[in-house]
Design an enzyme around this catalytic site. Sequence first.
Site, PDB file in Angstrom:
ATOM      1  N   HIS A   1       0.869  -1.182   0.000  1.00  0.00           N
ATOM      2  CA  HIS A   1       0.000   0.000   0.000  1.00  0.00           C
ATOM      3  C   HIS A   1       0.905   1.232   0.000  1.00  0.00           C
ATOM      4  O   HIS A   1       1.018   1.948   0.992  1.00  0.00           O
ATOM      5  CB  HIS A   1      -0.941   0.001   1.209  1.00  0.00           C
ATOM      6  CG  HIS A   1      -2.247  -0.665   0.932  1.00  0.00           C
ATOM      7  ND1 HIS A   1      -3.144  -0.161   0.018  1.00  0.00           N
ATOM      8  CD2 HIS A   1      -2.798  -1.801   1.412  1.00  0.00           C
ATOM      9  CE1 HIS A   1      -4.213  -0.953  -0.050  1.00  0.00           C
ATOM     10  NE2 HIS A   1      -4.021  -1.958   0.778  1.00  0.00           N
TER      11      HIS A   1
ATOM     12  N   ASP B   1      -4.795   1.933   1.988  1.00  0.00           N
ATOM     13  CA  ASP B   1      -5.158   1.227   3.225  1.00  0.00           C
ATOM     14  C   ASP B   1      -5.740   2.210   4.246  1.00  0.00           C
ATOM     15  O   ASP B   1      -6.707   1.901   4.945  1.00  0.00           O
ATOM     16  CB  ASP B   1      -3.937   0.473   3.818  1.00  0.00           C
ATOM     17  CG  ASP B   1      -2.683   1.342   3.944  1.00  0.00           C
ATOM     18  OD1 ASP B   1      -2.614   2.420   3.294  1.00  0.00           O
ATOM     19  OD2 ASP B   1      -1.752   0.945   4.667  1.00  0.00           O
TER      20      ASP B   1
ATOM     21  N   TYR C   1      -7.888   9.738 -18.160  1.00  0.00           N
ATOM     22  CA  TYR C   1      -8.427  10.201 -16.876  1.00  0.00           C
ATOM     23  C   TYR C   1      -8.683  11.693 -16.984  1.00  0.00           C
ATOM     24  O   TYR C   1      -7.797  12.433 -17.395  1.00  0.00           O
ATOM     25  CB  TYR C   1      -7.440   9.919 -15.734  1.00  0.00           C
ATOM     26  CG  TYR C   1      -7.308   8.441 -15.432  1.00  0.00           C
ATOM     27  CD1 TYR C   1      -8.187   7.808 -14.562  1.00  0.00           C
ATOM     28  CD2 TYR C   1      -6.325   7.687 -16.052  1.00  0.00           C
ATOM     29  CE1 TYR C   1      -8.080   6.451 -14.311  1.00  0.00           C
ATOM     30  CE2 TYR C   1      -6.215   6.316 -15.808  1.00  0.00           C
ATOM     31  CZ  TYR C   1      -7.091   5.709 -14.934  1.00  0.00           C
ATOM     32  OH  TYR C   1      -6.987   4.369 -14.683  1.00  0.00           O
TER      33      TYR C   1
ATOM     34  N   GLU D   1       0.424   7.831  11.651  1.00  0.00           N
ATOM     35  CA  GLU D   1      -0.965   7.374  11.813  1.00  0.00           C
ATOM     36  C   GLU D   1      -1.866   8.354  12.567  1.00  0.00           C
ATOM     37  O   GLU D   1      -3.077   8.143  12.625  1.00  0.00           O
ATOM     38  CB  GLU D   1      -0.984   5.991  12.480  1.00  0.00           C
ATOM     39  CG  GLU D   1      -0.472   4.895  11.547  1.00  0.00           C
ATOM     40  CD  GLU D   1      -0.384   3.530  12.209  1.00  0.00           C
ATOM     41  OE1 GLU D   1      -0.155   3.492  13.453  1.00  0.00           O
ATOM     42  OE2 GLU D   1      -0.540   2.519  11.503  1.00  0.00           O
TER      43      GLU D   1
END
Length: 420
Positions: free
Chosen positions: A115, A120, A318, A394
């Site tokens: 990831h 994630d 895109y 985190e």
Amino acid sequence: MNQPLPEYLQADAAAAALEQKVIAWRRDFHQHPELSNREVRTSGVVAGHLAKLGLKVQTGVAHTGVVGLLETGRPGPVVALRADMDALPVSEEVDLPFASKARASYNGQDVGVMHACGHDCHVAILMGVAEVLAGMKAQLSGSVKFIFQPAEEGPPPGEDGGAALMIKQGVLENPKPDVIYGLHVFAGIDAGTIAYRPGPAMASSDRIRIKINGRQTHGALPWRGVDPIVISSQIVLGLQTIISRQVDVSLEPAVVSIGAIRGGVRDNIIPDTVEMLGTVRTFNEDMRADIHARIRKTVDLIAQSAGATSEVHFDNPYPVTVNDLPLTEHAVPTLERVAGAGNVVVGQKITGYEDFSYYQQRIPGFFYFVGITPKGTGRKQAAPNHSPRFFVDESALLLGLRSLTHLTLDYLAGKHQRAT
Ligand SMILES: [Zn+2]
Ligand SMILES: [Zn+2]
């Protein structure tokens, strides 16, 4: 407006209580990354969670996508929230107890899977948002659609997938969302900071495939053939003048890059053909069409001038990621309330692309960036997204969770509605 209401306090308390769970989900996904269109385990975990929360769950959308619908039973707007689920063919080099050791087959090669773009985090954050909002259902009006999307990084060669396929399979119908929000964790932005950009924020992208058909001859006798190698060299330089000399770069930047040239086998044979691959990035759909036309003209006329023929194809398209202006304007005070006024900044344009742009072509959308680089690391020191050393602070997960939750609460409460 924007005074702390009990609703916000309740959401923040629920988010704080969930933080460790969201971190645990993220680590689990991080340790079990799956490539685009192969997000089987991930979508299973997501679907199980949404079902447990009492949402209406649809699985197998665009191969492995999951859509959860939270209905309050009271009339009101429909807000869509999107997280992408796929990982990349990258071998992790970060020393973490939950580092990925996963391997998979990609394009016929055995590769590490990681990831490395932080999807994630996106999945874990949106699972958390679903839990917070489901817990507040009794106080809310309208509906929230949770879109867990496969293959943002692009489906494997020969397959379809991603946002475009989800839309084709009806994700923006029944009910039709009024707006869509999405976020991306981004390296080089400090944890604690949110960056956004009104209007065009990320580039359009198109792959260019060029073939020059010359005529093979002896390297010592170039006049007996048509040399596609020299023609290709002229074309590579000619293409660069499109951006530097022909388009008005004071309006928007643009990029044309050739990333591959293939032709020939040895020193004294001029080959028949040369193939080239490249990419075009723009921030404006008119400029995009104009640059495509100029690429065709440059390739065709240079080839023609030397007696060769040429083929130009554009694929893998895109659109530009364009943040709806009123929606962006309304989102900023919400983000400032969540992150603190000094921590919400206008970011640079990003020449990367996002398939979130496909949703924004159909409904107003707002896509923003949550910093994940530990404070003090510095923009240049941080390993970028897609690097094997991509690292997430985190503490960003709680900010992601709170910001998406607050944006949704404000829109459902009518605070972000577009002026009529
Ligand atoms: Zn990516
Ligand atoms: Zn990404």
